[in-house]
Design a protein around this motif. Structure first.
Motif, PDB file in Angstrom:
ATOM      1  N   PHE A   1       5.111 -10.201   2.541  1.00 31.81           N
ATOM      2  CA  PHE A   1       4.169  -9.122   2.798  1.00 31.81           C
ATOM      3  C   PHE A   1       3.085  -9.587   3.757  1.00 31.81           C
ATOM      4  O   PHE A   1       2.519 -10.674   3.586  1.00 31.81           O
ATOM      5  CB  PHE A   1       3.479  -8.677   1.504  1.00 31.81           C
ATOM      6  CG  PHE A   1       4.387  -8.085   0.479  1.00 31.81           C
ATOM      7  CD1 PHE A   1       4.659  -6.723   0.472  1.00 31.81           C
ATOM      8  CD2 PHE A   1       4.959  -8.884  -0.497  1.00 31.81           C
ATOM      9  CE1 PHE A   1       5.496  -6.165  -0.489  1.00 31.81           C
ATOM     10  CE2 PHE A   1       5.800  -8.336  -1.462  1.00 31.81           C
ATOM     11  CZ  PHE A   1       6.066  -6.972  -1.455  1.00 31.81           C
ATOM     12  N   ILE A   2       2.772  -8.766   4.747  1.00 27.83           N
ATOM     13  CA  ILE A   2       1.590  -8.992   5.571  1.00 27.83           C
ATOM     14  C   ILE A   2       0.359  -8.576   4.767  1.00 27.83           C
ATOM     15  O   ILE A   2       0.321  -7.479   4.199  1.00 27.83           O
ATOM     16  CB  ILE A   2       1.654  -8.185   6.875  1.00 27.83           C
ATOM     17  CG1 ILE A   2       2.811  -8.673   7.756  1.00 27.83           C
ATOM     18  CG2 ILE A   2       0.337  -8.264   7.638  1.00 27.83           C
ATOM     19  CD1 ILE A   2       3.074  -7.786   8.956  1.00 27.83           C
TER      20      ILE A   2
ATOM     21  N   ARG B   1       4.432   1.615  20.753  1.00 28.62           N
ATOM     22  CA  ARG B   1       3.626   1.933  19.559  1.00 28.62           C
ATOM     23  C   ARG B   1       4.520   2.689  18.588  1.00 28.62           C
ATOM     24  O   ARG B   1       5.085   3.727  18.930  1.00 28.62           O
ATOM     25  CB  ARG B   1       2.403   2.784  19.944  1.00 28.62           C
ATOM     26  CG  ARG B   1       1.364   1.971  20.763  1.00 28.62           C
ATOM     27  CD  ARG B   1       1.603   2.106  22.258  1.00 28.62           C
ATOM     28  NE  ARG B   1       0.881   1.103  23.051  1.00 28.62           N
ATOM     29  CZ  ARG B   1      -0.372   1.246  23.479  1.00 28.62           C
ATOM     30  NH1 ARG B   1      -1.031   2.348  23.195  1.00 28.62           N
ATOM     31  NH2 ARG B   1      -0.935   0.295  24.179  1.00 28.62           N
ATOM     32  N   ASN B   2       4.646   2.162  17.369  1.00 26.51           N
ATOM     33  CA  ASN B   2       5.531   2.776  16.378  1.00 26.51           C
ATOM     34  C   ASN B   2       4.782   3.587  15.333  1.00 26.51           C
ATOM     35  O   ASN B   2       5.364   4.065  14.367  1.00 26.51           O
ATOM     36  CB  ASN B   2       6.405   1.714  15.696  1.00 26.51           C
ATOM     37  CG  ASN B   2       5.599   0.697  14.904  1.00 26.51           C
ATOM     38  OD1 ASN B   2       4.373   0.697  14.950  1.00 26.51           O
ATOM     39  ND2 ASN B   2       6.290  -0.165  14.184  1.00 26.51           N
ATOM     40  N   ALA B   3       3.475   3.720  15.517  1.00 28.35           N
ATOM     41  CA  ALA B   3       2.660   4.536  14.608  1.00 28.35           C
ATOM     42  C   ALA B   3       1.348   4.843  15.311  1.00 28.35           C
ATOM     43  O   ALA B   3       0.988   4.204  16.307  1.00 28.35           O
ATOM     44  CB  ALA B   3       2.405   3.802  13.292  1.00 28.35           C
TER      45      ALA B   3
ATOM     46  N   SER C   1       0.093  -4.400  10.020  1.00 31.50           N
ATOM     47  CA  SER C   1       0.227  -3.383   8.984  1.00 31.50           C
ATOM     48  C   SER C   1       0.467  -4.007   7.610  1.00 31.50           C
ATOM     49  O   SER C   1       1.385  -4.814   7.438  1.00 31.50           O
ATOM     50  CB  SER C   1       1.391  -2.449   9.315  1.00 31.50           C
ATOM     51  OG  SER C   1       1.642  -1.571   8.238  1.00 31.50           O
ATOM     52  N   SER C   2      -0.339  -3.614   6.635  1.00 31.57           N
ATOM     53  CA  SER C   2      -0.159  -4.032   5.243  1.00 31.57           C
ATOM     54  C   SER C   2       0.424  -2.902   4.398  1.00 31.57           C
ATOM     55  O   SER C   2       0.291  -2.901   3.170  1.00 31.57           O
ATOM     56  CB  SER C   2      -1.493  -4.495   4.647  1.00 31.57           C
ATOM     57  OG  SER C   2      -2.011  -5.596   5.354  1.00 31.57           O
ATOM     58  N   GLU C   3       1.075  -1.938   5.052  1.00 33.53           N
ATOM     59  CA  GLU C   3       1.589  -0.776   4.337  1.00 33.53           C
ATOM     60  C   GLU C   3       2.619  -1.162   3.277  1.00 33.53           C
ATOM     61  O   GLU C   3       2.650  -0.585   2.193  1.00 33.53           O
ATOM     62  CB  GLU C   3       2.207   0.212   5.334  1.00 33.53           C
ATOM     63  CG  GLU C   3       2.565   1.553   4.717  1.00 33.53           C
ATOM     64  CD  GLU C   3       1.368   2.274   4.107  1.00 33.53           C
ATOM     65  OE1 GLU C   3       1.567   3.029   3.132  1.00 33.53           O
ATOM     66  OE2 GLU C   3       0.232   2.081   4.600  1.00 33.53           O
ATOM     67  N   LYS C   4       3.465  -2.127   3.579  1.00 33.18           N
ATOM     68  CA  LYS C   4       4.461  -2.561   2.590  1.00 33.18           C
ATOM     69  C   LYS C   4       3.767  -3.087   1.336  1.00 33.18           C
ATOM     70  O   LYS C   4       4.190  -2.785   0.210  1.00 33.18           O
ATOM     71  CB  LYS C   4       5.378  -3.630   3.182  1.00 33.18           C
ATOM     72  CG  LYS C   4       6.431  -4.148   2.213  1.00 33.18           C
ATOM     73  CD  LYS C   4       7.287  -5.246   2.845  1.00 33.18           C
ATOM     74  CE  LYS C   4       8.268  -5.828   1.834  1.00 33.18           C
ATOM     75  NZ  LYS C   4       9.071  -6.948   2.412  1.00 33.18           N
ATOM     76  N   ALA C   5       2.703  -3.867   1.505  1.00 32.98           N
ATOM     77  CA  ALA C   5       1.964  -4.389   0.352  1.00 32.98           C
ATOM     78  C   ALA C   5       1.289  -3.267  -0.427  1.00 32.98           C
ATOM     79  O   ALA C   5       1.207  -3.305  -1.663  1.00 32.98           O
ATOM     80  CB  ALA C   5       0.929  -5.416   0.803  1.00 32.98           C
TER      81      ALA C   5
ATOM     82  N   GLU D   1       2.447  -0.201  -0.692  1.00 36.80           N
ATOM     83  CA  GLU D   1       3.488   0.556  -1.380  1.00 36.80           C
ATOM     84  C   GLU D   1       4.101  -0.207  -2.549  1.00 36.80           C
ATOM     85  O   GLU D   1       4.329   0.368  -3.621  1.00 36.80           O
ATOM     86  CB  GLU D   1       4.580   0.944  -0.387  1.00 36.80           C
ATOM     87  CG  GLU D   1       4.126   1.960   0.659  1.00 36.80           C
ATOM     88  CD  GLU D   1       5.226   2.302   1.639  1.00 36.80           C
ATOM     89  OE1 GLU D   1       6.330   1.707   1.543  1.00 36.80           O
ATOM     90  OE2 GLU D   1       4.996   3.159   2.512  1.00 36.80           O
ATOM     91  N   LEU D   2       4.391  -1.489  -2.370  1.00 33.27           N
ATOM     92  CA  LEU D   2       5.133  -2.243  -3.385  1.00 33.27           C
ATOM     93  C   LEU D   2       4.245  -3.052  -4.326  1.00 33.27           C
ATOM     94  O   LEU D   2       4.652  -3.336  -5.450  1.00 33.27           O
ATOM     95  CB  LEU D   2       6.144  -3.175  -2.713  1.00 33.27           C
ATOM     96  CG  LEU D   2       7.256  -2.503  -1.907  1.00 33.27           C
ATOM     97  CD1 LEU D   2       8.268  -3.544  -1.432  1.00 33.27           C
ATOM     98  CD2 LEU D   2       7.957  -1.414  -2.711  1.00 33.27           C
ATOM     99  N   LEU D   3       3.055  -3.420  -3.881  1.00 37.54           N
ATOM    100  CA  LEU D   3       2.169  -4.213  -4.735  1.00 37.54           C
ATOM    101  C   LEU D   3       0.959  -3.436  -5.227  1.00 37.54           C
ATOM    102  O   LEU D   3       0.277  -3.880  -6.149  1.00 37.54           O
ATOM    103  CB  LEU D   3       1.671  -5.451  -3.971  1.00 37.54           C
ATOM    104  CG  LEU D   3       2.716  -6.456  -3.497  1.00 37.54           C
ATOM    105  CD1 LEU D   3       2.038  -7.603  -2.748  1.00 37.54           C
ATOM    106  CD2 LEU D   3       3.553  -6.979  -4.652  1.00 37.54           C
ATOM    107  N   GLY D   4       0.670  -2.295  -4.598  1.00 40.49           N
ATOM    108  CA  GLY D   4      -0.549  -1.577  -4.928  1.00 40.49           C
ATOM    109  C   GLY D   4      -1.781  -2.216  -4.313  1.00 40.49           C
ATOM    110  O   GLY D   4      -2.914  -1.967  -4.753  1.00 40.49           O
ATOM    111  N   TYR D   5      -1.580  -3.008  -3.279  1.00 50.53           N
ATOM    112  CA  TYR D   5      -2.685  -3.672  -2.590  1.00 50.53           C
ATOM    113  C   TYR D   5      -3.657  -2.628  -2.047  1.00 50.53           C
ATOM    114  O   TYR D   5      -3.264  -1.703  -1.328  1.00 50.53           O
ATOM    115  CB  TYR D   5      -2.120  -4.527  -1.457  1.00 50.53           C
ATOM    116  CG  TYR D   5      -3.122  -5.072  -0.468  1.00 50.53           C
ATOM    117  CD1 TYR D   5      -4.153  -5.910  -0.877  1.00 50.53           C
ATOM    118  CD2 TYR D   5      -3.019  -4.768   0.890  1.00 50.53           C
ATOM    119  CE1 TYR D   5      -5.059  -6.420   0.036  1.00 50.53           C
ATOM    120  CE2 TYR D   5      -3.918  -5.282   1.814  1.00 50.53           C
ATOM    121  CZ  TYR D   5      -4.935  -6.107   1.384  1.00 50.53           C
ATOM    122  OH  TYR D   5      -5.825  -6.606   2.296  1.00 50.53           O
ATOM    123  N   ALA D   6      -4.931  -2.773  -2.408  1.00 53.17           N
ATOM    124  CA  ALA D   6      -5.954  -1.799  -2.012  1.00 53.17           C
ATOM    125  C   ALA D   6      -7.205  -2.544  -1.572  1.00 53.17           C
ATOM    126  O   ALA D   6      -8.109  -2.799  -2.373  1.00 53.17           O
ATOM    127  CB  ALA D   6      -6.270  -0.859  -3.170  1.00 53.17           C
TER     128      ALA D   6
END
Length: 286
Positions: free
Chosen positions: A228-229, A254-256, A266-270, A272-277
Motif C-alpha cells: 500500500f502507498i 493523467r488517470n484521475a 494515491s493512497s486510495e487502496k489503503a 479502501e482495504l485498510l480504512g486508512y483515514a
C-alpha cells in the motif's frame, strides 16, 4: 491484550508507531539498537541486533521474564535512505534484518507481519524518469533505482513467497512517503524551490498518520501479501498540483482528476482495504 513487537521503534516513524499502539491499549515491545528518547510508560525495550537471526528469533519467541509470546510484528528498522552508508553495506543490512524478522516470525508462528516498504519502489527519485501516469498507484511493477529501493523490492518479493507457503499469513508492506513530523513543518511550503521536491512528486506523510496506517494494517483481516502507498492527501506545496504537473510532468498521462493541492501518490487502496483515514497536515499549524 495483544502484544506487538515494533522493530526500529526508536526512529521518527517508530516513535509515532509505538505511541499509537500504546495509546490504543496494546502491549508493546520495542526492539532497536538504541533506546527511544521518549519511551511511553509500560513499553518494554530490548536492545537487539536485527542482523543476528538468533537474537531476532529469541525476541519473537519471548525474552525471559519480560514477555512470553508475540501476536504481531511491525518491522520498521533499517538504514532509512540511500547514501548514508556504502551501497552494498546498506542492502546487506536492510535485507538481512528483514529476512531475519520474516523467518523468525514464521518460526514463532506469528501470522501478522507489517513492515515499512517505501515510496522509492515507484521509481523515486523520479527526476527525468517520469512515472507511467499520475496520480501514481500500486498497479505498475516496482522500479527500484538505488540500493535502498532494491532492498525494498527484495523484501516485497520475499513476502510474496512467504505468504504462498502459508495461506493464513498476512504480510503487508506499507510504501511510506517521506516521513515528516511537526519539527519539520517550519520549512514548509516548498514553493520557492519546487524542483527540490520533484523526486517524490512533492509528497510526504505525517508520522502520526503513518502510525495510524500501521495500526490499521495490523488490525486488518487481510491475508496474503499486499502493498500500500501511504502518503498524506496533500503536497508540501501551496501551488496547485495541476500547475506543478503541467510544468514538470507535461507529457505524463493523467488517470484521475487532480484537484487543489492533492498528492500525486494515491493512497486510495489503503483507504479502501485498510480504512486508512489521514488526519494531520503541515497546514494545521499555520
Amino acid at each position: 491484550m495483544t502484544r506487538v513487537v515494533v522493530t526500529g521503534g526508536s526512529g521518527k516513524l517508530g516513535r509515532a508507531v509505538v505511541r499509537e499502539f500504546a495509546s490504543s491499549g496494546y502491549d508493546v515491545v520495542l526492539l532497536d539498537r538504541v533506546p527511544s528518547p521518549d519511551l511511553p510508560d509500560g513499553v518494554a525495550f530490548v536492545r537487539t541486533d536485527l542482523t543476528d537471526y538468533g537474537q531476532v528469533l529469541n525476541c519473537l519467541l519471548g525474552v525471559d521474564d519480560r514477555y512470553d509470546r508475540v501476536d504481531a510484528v511491525v518491522h520498521l528498522a533499517a538504514v532509512p535512505a540511500p547514501g548514508q552508508i556504502p551501497d552494498v553495506a546498506l542492502i546487506t543490512n536492510n535485507v538481512t534484518a528483514s529476512i531475519n524478522v520474516f523467518h523468525a516470525a514464521r518460526a514463532a508462528r506469528i501470522q501478522n507481519v507489517v513492515w515499512a516498504s517505501s515510496e522509492t519502489l515507484l521509481g523515486i527519485p523520479m527526476g527525468e524518469h517520469h512515472p507511467p501516469y499520475i496520480p501514481v498507484d500500486e498497479d505498475f511493477a516496482v522500479r527500484p533505482k538505488s540500493s535502498y529501493s532494491l532492498g525494498k523490492a527484495v523484501e516485497e518479493e520475499m513476502a510474496r513467497h512467504f505468504t504462498q507457503w502459508d495461506p493464513q499469513l498476512k504480510m503487508i508492506g506499507l510504501r511510506f512517503s517521506n516521513v515528516m513530523d511537526e519539527t519539520d513543518y517550519p520549512a514548509f511550503p516548498w514553493d520557492a524551490t519546487p524542483e527540490a521536491k520533484t523526486f517524490n512528486l512533492w509528497s510526504y506523510i505525517d508520522s502520526r498518520d503513518g502510525a495510524q496506517a500501521v495500526r490499521r494494517a495490523v488490525e486488518s483481516d487481510l491475508t496474503g501479501f499486499e502493498a500500500f502507498i501511504i502518503a498524506s492527501p496533500d503536497t508540501v506545496m501551496d501551488t496547485p498540483t495541476i500547475e506543478l504537473a503541467d510544468r514538470f510532468l507535461p507529457d505524463v498521462p493523467r488517470n484521475a482528476a487532480i484537484d487543489g493541492v492533492s498528492s500525486l501518490l494515491s493512497s486510495e487502496k489503503a483507504r479502501e482495504l485498510l480504512g486508512y483515514a489521514p488526519q494531520y497536515s503541515w497546514r494545521d499549524g499555520r
